[in-house]
Design a protein around this motif. Structure first.
Motif, PDB file in Angstrom:
ATOM      1  N   HIS A   1     -62.996 -26.330  11.225  1.00 29.79           N
ATOM      2  CA  HIS A   1     -63.137 -25.760   9.878  1.00 29.79           C
ATOM      3  C   HIS A   1     -64.592 -25.336   9.648  1.00 29.79           C
ATOM      4  CE1 HIS A   1     -63.027 -25.238   5.535  1.00 29.79           C
ATOM      5  NE2 HIS A   1     -64.194 -25.876   5.549  1.00 29.79           N
ATOM      6  N   TYR A   2     -65.502 -26.241   9.939  1.00 31.05           N
ATOM      7  CA  TYR A   2     -66.917 -25.952   9.661  1.00 31.05           C
ATOM      8  C   TYR A   2     -67.459 -24.892  10.623  1.00 31.05           C
ATOM      9  CZ  TYR A   2     -66.442 -29.943   6.579  1.00 31.05           C
ATOM     10  OH  TYR A   2     -66.025 -30.773   5.572  1.00 31.05           O
ATOM     11  N   LEU A   3     -66.900 -24.848  11.814  1.00 34.61           N
ATOM     12  CA  LEU A   3     -67.307 -23.783  12.738  1.00 34.61           C
ATOM     13  C   LEU A   3     -66.947 -22.412  12.152  1.00 34.61           C
ATOM     14  CD1 LEU A   3     -68.296 -22.632  15.466  1.00 34.61           C
ATOM     15  CD2 LEU A   3     -66.002 -23.076  16.391  1.00 34.61           C
ATOM     16  N   ILE A   4     -65.753 -22.292  11.638  1.00 34.83           N
ATOM     17  CA  ILE A   4     -65.330 -20.998  11.076  1.00 34.83           C
ATOM     18  C   ILE A   4     -66.235 -20.648   9.886  1.00 34.83           C
ATOM     19  CG2 ILE A   4     -63.395 -19.673  10.069  1.00 34.83           C
ATOM     20  CD1 ILE A   4     -62.651 -20.612  12.863  1.00 34.83           C
ATOM     21  N   GLU A   5     -66.511 -21.630   9.020  1.00 33.00           N
ATOM     22  CA  GLU A   5     -67.411 -21.385   7.871  1.00 33.00           C
ATOM     23  C   GLU A   5     -68.765 -20.870   8.356  1.00 33.00           C
ATOM     24  OE1 GLU A   5     -66.930 -21.079   4.770  1.00 33.00           O
ATOM     25  OE2 GLU A   5     -66.271 -22.902   3.758  1.00 33.00           O
ATOM     26  N   ALA A   6     -69.291 -21.513   9.391  1.00 39.22           N
ATOM     27  CA  ALA A   6     -70.630 -21.146   9.870  1.00 39.22           C
ATOM     28  C   ALA A   6     -70.612 -19.742  10.483  1.00 39.22           C
ATOM     29  CB  ALA A   6     -71.123 -22.176  10.879  1.00 39.22           C
ATOM     30  N   LEU A   7     -69.563 -19.427  11.221  1.00 36.62           N
ATOM     31  CA  LEU A   7     -69.491 -18.089  11.819  1.00 36.62           C
ATOM     32  C   LEU A   7     -69.483 -17.032  10.713  1.00 36.62           C
ATOM     33  CD1 LEU A   7     -66.855 -18.791  14.630  1.00 36.62           C
ATOM     34  CD2 LEU A   7     -69.244 -18.134  14.999  1.00 36.62           C
ATOM     35  N   ILE A   8     -68.716 -17.300   9.662  1.00 38.46           N
ATOM     36  CA  ILE A   8     -68.652 -16.335   8.556  1.00 38.46           C
ATOM     37  C   ILE A   8     -70.024 -16.248   7.877  1.00 38.46           C
ATOM     38  CG2 ILE A   8     -67.592 -15.820   6.318  1.00 38.46           C
ATOM     39  CD1 ILE A   8     -64.993 -17.153   7.437  1.00 38.46           C
ATOM     40  N   ALA A   9     -70.659 -17.399   7.690  1.00 45.43           N
ATOM     41  CA  ALA A   9     -71.969 -17.408   7.023  1.00 45.43           C
ATOM     42  C   ALA A   9     -72.997 -16.585   7.797  1.00 45.43           C
ATOM     43  CB  ALA A   9     -72.460 -18.844   6.862  1.00 45.43           C
ATOM     44  N   CYS A  10     -72.813 -16.488   9.105  1.00 48.04           N
ATOM     45  CA  CYS A  10     -73.771 -15.722   9.926  1.00 48.04           C
ATOM     46  C   CYS A  10     -73.321 -14.279  10.127  1.00 48.04           C
ATOM     47  CB  CYS A  10     -73.906 -16.339  11.308  1.00 48.04           C
ATOM     48  SG  CYS A  10     -74.682 -17.903  11.282  1.00 48.04           S
ATOM     49  N   GLY A  11     -72.268 -13.891   9.487  1.00 51.25           N
ATOM     50  CA  GLY A  11     -71.784 -12.519   9.642  1.00 51.25           C
ATOM     51  C   GLY A  11     -70.989 -12.293  10.915  1.00 51.25           C
ATOM     52  N   MET A  12     -70.598 -13.367  11.593  1.00 48.99           N
ATOM     53  CA  MET A  12     -69.835 -13.201  12.846  1.00 48.99           C
ATOM     54  C   MET A  12     -68.337 -13.208  12.514  1.00 48.99           C
ATOM     55  SD  MET A  12     -72.107 -15.655  15.288  1.00 48.99           S
ATOM     56  CE  MET A  12     -71.242 -15.280  16.822  1.00 48.99           C
ATOM     57  N   GLU A  13     -67.935 -12.205  11.789  1.00 48.00           N
ATOM     58  CA  GLU A  13     -66.583 -12.214  11.230  1.00 48.00           C
ATOM     59  C   GLU A  13     -65.493 -12.056  12.275  1.00 48.00           C
ATOM     60  OE1 GLU A  13     -66.880  -9.356   8.073  1.00 48.00           O
ATOM     61  OE2 GLU A  13     -68.081 -10.793   6.910  1.00 48.00           O
ATOM     62  N   ASP A  14     -65.745 -11.189  13.239  1.00 44.98           N
ATOM     63  CA  ASP A  14     -64.718 -11.007  14.275  1.00 44.98           C
ATOM     64  C   ASP A  14     -64.542 -12.286  15.081  1.00 44.98           C
ATOM     65  OD1 ASP A  14     -64.271  -8.480  13.454  1.00 44.98           O
ATOM     66  OD2 ASP A  14     -65.564  -7.530  14.954  1.00 44.98           O
ATOM     67  N   GLU A  15     -65.674 -12.931  15.333  1.00 50.06           N
ATOM     68  CA  GLU A  15     -65.603 -14.187  16.100  1.00 50.06           C
ATOM     69  C   GLU A  15     -64.883 -15.256  15.283  1.00 50.06           C
ATOM     70  OE1 GLU A  15     -66.458 -14.378  19.290  1.00 50.06           O
ATOM     71  OE2 GLU A  15     -65.717 -16.449  19.311  1.00 50.06           O
ATOM     72  N   ALA A  16     -65.129 -15.288  13.976  1.00 52.51           N
ATOM     73  CA  ALA A  16     -64.458 -16.267  13.108  1.00 52.51           C
ATOM     74  C   ALA A  16     -62.945 -16.058  13.199  1.00 52.51           C
ATOM     75  CB  ALA A  16     -64.925 -16.113  11.664  1.00 52.51           C
ATOM     76  N   ARG A  17     -62.560 -14.821  13.143  1.00 49.09           N
ATOM     77  CA  ARG A  17     -61.130 -14.512  13.207  1.00 49.09           C
ATOM     78  C   ARG A  17     -60.559 -14.895  14.574  1.00 49.09           C
ATOM     79  NH1 ARG A  17     -57.589  -9.954  11.026  1.00 49.09           N
ATOM     80  NH2 ARG A  17     -56.147  -9.621  12.749  1.00 49.09           N
ATOM     81  N   ARG A  18     -61.315 -14.563  15.618  1.00 49.51           N
ATOM     82  CA  ARG A  18     -60.862 -14.890  16.984  1.00 49.51           C
ATOM     83  C   ARG A  18     -60.690 -16.404  17.151  1.00 49.51           C
ATOM     84  NH1 ARG A  18     -63.512 -10.811  19.275  1.00 49.51           N
ATOM     85  NH2 ARG A  18     -65.503 -11.894  19.323  1.00 49.51           N
ATOM     86  N   GLN A  19     -61.662 -17.136  16.637  1.00 47.82           N
ATOM     87  CA  GLN A  19     -61.595 -18.603  16.773  1.00 47.82           C
ATOM     88  C   GLN A  19     -60.424 -19.169  15.969  1.00 47.82           C
ATOM     89  OE1 GLN A  19     -63.347 -20.711  18.694  1.00 47.82           O
ATOM     90  NE2 GLN A  19     -64.690 -19.144  19.550  1.00 47.82           N
ATOM     91  N   LEU A  20     -60.230 -18.667  14.770  1.00 47.45           N
ATOM     92  CA  LEU A  20     -59.145 -19.190  13.930  1.00 47.45           C
ATOM     93  C   LEU A  20     -57.787 -18.897  14.576  1.00 47.45           C
ATOM     94  CD1 LEU A  20     -58.895 -19.330  10.144  1.00 47.45           C
ATOM     95  CD2 LEU A  20     -57.006 -18.260  11.332  1.00 47.45           C
ATOM     96  N   VAL A  21     -57.626 -17.662  15.020  1.00 49.93           N
ATOM     97  CA  VAL A  21     -56.341 -17.304  15.635  1.00 49.93           C
ATOM     98  C   VAL A  21     -56.161 -18.050  16.957  1.00 49.93           C
ATOM     99  CG1 VAL A  21     -55.051 -15.390  16.668  1.00 49.93           C
ATOM    100  CG2 VAL A  21     -56.200 -15.073  14.468  1.00 49.93           C
ATOM    101  N   GLY A  22     -57.255 -18.154  17.703  1.00 53.50           N
ATOM    102  CA  GLY A  22     -57.151 -18.825  19.004  1.00 53.50           C
ATOM    103  C   GLY A  22     -56.805 -20.300  18.853  1.00 53.50           C
ATOM    104  N   TYR A  23     -57.446 -20.966  17.903  1.00 51.36           N
ATOM    105  CA  TYR A  23     -57.280 -22.417  17.797  1.00 51.36           C
ATOM    106  C   TYR A  23     -55.996 -22.793  17.061  1.00 51.36           C
ATOM    107  CZ  TYR A  23     -58.555 -27.322  17.114  1.00 51.36           C
ATOM    108  OH  TYR A  23     -58.568 -28.692  17.124  1.00 51.36           O
ATOM    109  N   TRP A  24     -55.856 -22.308  15.825  1.00 51.74           N
ATOM    110  CA  TRP A  24     -54.648 -22.686  15.072  1.00 51.74           C
ATOM    111  C   TRP A  24     -53.417 -21.950  15.628  1.00 51.74           C
ATOM    112  CZ3 TRP A  24     -59.358 -23.228  12.589  1.00 51.74           C
ATOM    113  CH2 TRP A  24     -59.563 -24.427  11.917  1.00 51.74           C
ATOM    114  N   GLY A  25     -53.644 -20.703  16.108  1.00 54.84           N
ATOM    115  CA  GLY A  25     -52.543 -19.979  16.762  1.00 54.84           C
ATOM    116  C   GLY A  25     -52.112 -20.699  18.026  1.00 54.84           C
ATOM    117  N   GLY A  26     -53.067 -21.366  18.674  1.00 54.32           N
ATOM    118  CA  GLY A  26     -52.755 -22.145  19.882  1.00 54.32           C
ATOM    119  C   GLY A  26     -51.767 -23.255  19.551  1.00 54.32           C
ATOM    120  N   MET A  27     -51.951 -23.893  18.404  1.00 55.90           N
ATOM    121  CA  MET A  27     -51.008 -24.957  18.006  1.00 55.90           C
ATOM    122  C   MET A  27     -49.630 -24.349  17.739  1.00 55.90           C
ATOM    123  SD  MET A  27     -53.003 -27.642  15.529  1.00 55.90           S
ATOM    124  CE  MET A  27     -54.604 -27.000  15.118  1.00 55.90           C
TER     125      MET A  27
END
Ligand code: RAM
Length: 541
Positions: free
Chosen positions: A464-490
């Motif tokens: 959760h905090y990783l996604i927040e931090a990625l967004i805070a740094c403007g790394m929006e595509d990476e935030a999306r990739r991580q969210l889809v990769g991790y929760w989509g993985g489940m």
């Protein structure tokens, strides 16, 4: 505290004892407000959708999957005695009370029947022997119940509330007569009400599935408090409350539940006013004594701030403000030269992640800075700047100290501990605390993402905090990739609700030494619903 053995009856001593307790005069009122905000549970009757069979499959999550066997009517129309064992699929993950009817088929019962019922959130839980139990938490969390039915016909109700998708029924002892089961029902409960927003047309279908699964996870954890997991531990923890209330604020908007939890925690703080990390509701509200974790105590104030922003409920925020200020006051006693002193840490622990090897120094320093900054925002909103006048300077001083102690300018990463460990969470918390600029944060996060030796997050809570931090740094595509990769993985591994622990590299990972006792519907894992609603431009396209 008064050492007099008669303190309870001796009026002067009781008065002294009372005076020793922080905000003694307010506590009863806080607990009363918590009680008044008790939500009404909504009930829904659910029935199994199929008889299934377990199939060992190395490609399936934890080595097991379920396969359709026959309709439930086939079970109701045949002898349970002859079958011996049957597994049912409830069609979805549910939390509630389980019941059924059982009767003989003609010849009256000459003896009791003994059955074992096992309730499982995931298939492997039904197929991993529980004994000899190797786990670190109580064996009793595992949801197997032995039932002795003395007379037929009978309506049997399992006393404990269960959380499950699958139910196995085994016949343990019988006599001459034959019998059948029918009317299998799960009285499903949640306090979540109201509909969550629909996603924009054209949203990626995987994000749609993550959203639905996140909503389901959140709603099942919303009971008379925000529970961490409806299977285990069924109680309120501050860290879980913070994330659940964020998710609730943009979905079900049942703000009363958040208010109840905030008051409950406040009313049950220890004598010094330090919040307990977790509290119980029954039989009477009580804390888990001596269970303090500084990261959770500090997040309480952030949760109150977000509650205020979501509701505008100034009365609650003003009333609970002293609790927030007290947590910061206590945390400040752990500072030495503006750095959090890890040596001052007695028996208690810091949560952050299910990762024993994570060096938590940079993380706790970052989280505290973040909490003081948010606390200052709250102070301004509730008009108590005078009580927090030096907090902005404290934030600046802590950031300066952090950069000195943790930021390796040349490598562009945050390091923590004597081994100068590079972890995802150290970068994350130095970003969220505003210690690193967005540019420095992006550089640091990019570096860890590319570094296979970096200490990775081990739980959805940390993600959760990783996604927040990625967004805070403007790394929006990476935030999306991580969210889809991790929760989509489940989801790809078959999740009906999101899990307490998920490590794509180790499906059997358990902080408790036994994967069946993990919670597979866990509060702190529901936050994709928060991201998807809050950052629509990133996730709803
Ligand atoms: C466990 C639960 C809970 C978490 C605490 C620290 O009992 O997983 O979610 O907040 O640990």
């Amino acid at each position: 505290m008064c050492a007099c053995v008669a303190a309870a009856t001796c009026i002067p001593c009781a008065a002294v004892a009372q005076n020793d307790v922080w905000m003694a005069g307010e506590r009863a009122g806080w607990l009363r407000k918590a009680a008044e905000a008790m939500p009404v549970l909504r009930h829904a009757e659910r029935h199994p959708v199929a008889v299934v069979r377990s199939v060992a499959d190395t490609a399936a999550f934890q080595g097991w999957r379920m396969e359709y066997a026959e309709p439930v009517e086939a079970l109701y129309g045949s002898s349970l005695k002859e079958r011996g064992t049957v597994t049912l699929d409830m069609g979805e993950h549910l939390t509630g009370c389980f019941s059924f009817r059982i009767n003989h088929t003609g010849m009256p019962a000459d003896a009791p029947i003994r059955l074992r019922l096992t309730f499982a959130e995931v298939p492997a839980e039904l197929n991993t022997p529980f004994d000899p139990y190797p786990g670190g938490l109580s064996r009793a969390w595992l949801q197997d119940e032995t039932v002795t039915v003395m007379r037929l016909p009978a309506e049997v109700r399992i006393e404990r509330r269960v959380a499950c998708r699958y139910v196995k029924i085994e016949v343990l002892a019988t006599s001459y007569f034959d019998f059948r089961i029918s009317d299998i029902t799960l009285d499903a409960v949640t306090s979540a009400s109201g509909g969550a927003p629909q996603l924009a047309a054209g949203t990626d279908p995987m994000i749609g599935r993550i959203y639905e699964t996140g909503l389901k996870t959140l709603s099942e954890c919303m009971q008379t408090v925000y529970e961490d997991g409806p299977k285990r531990d069924q109680r309120l923890w501050i860290g879980d409350l913070y994330l659940e209330s964020l998710a609730n604020a943009c979905t079900f908007r049942n703000h009363e539940l958040t208010r109840r939890c905030l008051y409950l925690l406040a009313g049950l703080a220890d004598e010094e006013g330090w919040l307990h990390a977790t509290v119980y509701e029954y039989p009477e509200p009580e804390p888990q004594y001596n269970q303090h974790t500084m990261d959770y105590s500090l997040l309480y104030g952030v949760a109150l701030l977000e509650y205020l922003k979501a509701t505008g409920d100034m009365e609650t925020a003003r009333e609970l403000w002293p609790v927030v200020a007290r947590q910061i006051e206590i945390a400040r006693t752990y500072l030495k030269d503006n750095l959090y002193d890890m040596q001052k840490q007695p028996q208690w622990w810091l949560v952050f992640d299910w990762k024993d090897d994570l060096d938590r120094h940079a993380s706790v320093q970052g989280l505290m800075t973040f909490a003081v900054e948010r606390g200052w925002e709250l102070a301004r909103m509730v008009g108590r700047e005078d009580e927090a006048a030096d907090w902005p300077d404290l934030v600046k001083a802590m950031r300066r100290a952090s950069r000195e102690a943790f930021y390796d300018r040349r490598a562009g990463v945050v390091v923590s501990g004597p081994q100068r460990q590079v972890s995802y969470l150290s970068q994350v918390w130095m970003v969220l605390s505003g210690t690193l600029s967005a540019k420095e944060g992006a550089r640091a996060l990019t570096a860890v993402l590319a570094d296979p030796t970096a200490c990775r997050p081990g739980s959805p809570y940390a993600y959760h905090y990783l996604i927040e931090a990625l967004i805070a740094c403007g790394m929006e595509d990476e935030a999306r990739r991580q969210l889809v990769g991790y929760w989509g993985g489940m989801i790809e591994r078959g999740a009906d609700t999101f899990w307490e622990v998920y490590d794509p590299a180790d499906e059997y990972k358990s902080p408790y030494g036994f994967h069946p006792v993990n919670s597979y519907c866990h509060a702190w894992s529901c936050t994709p619903v928060y991201f998807i609603n809050t950052y629509r431009e990133i996730f709803q396209r």
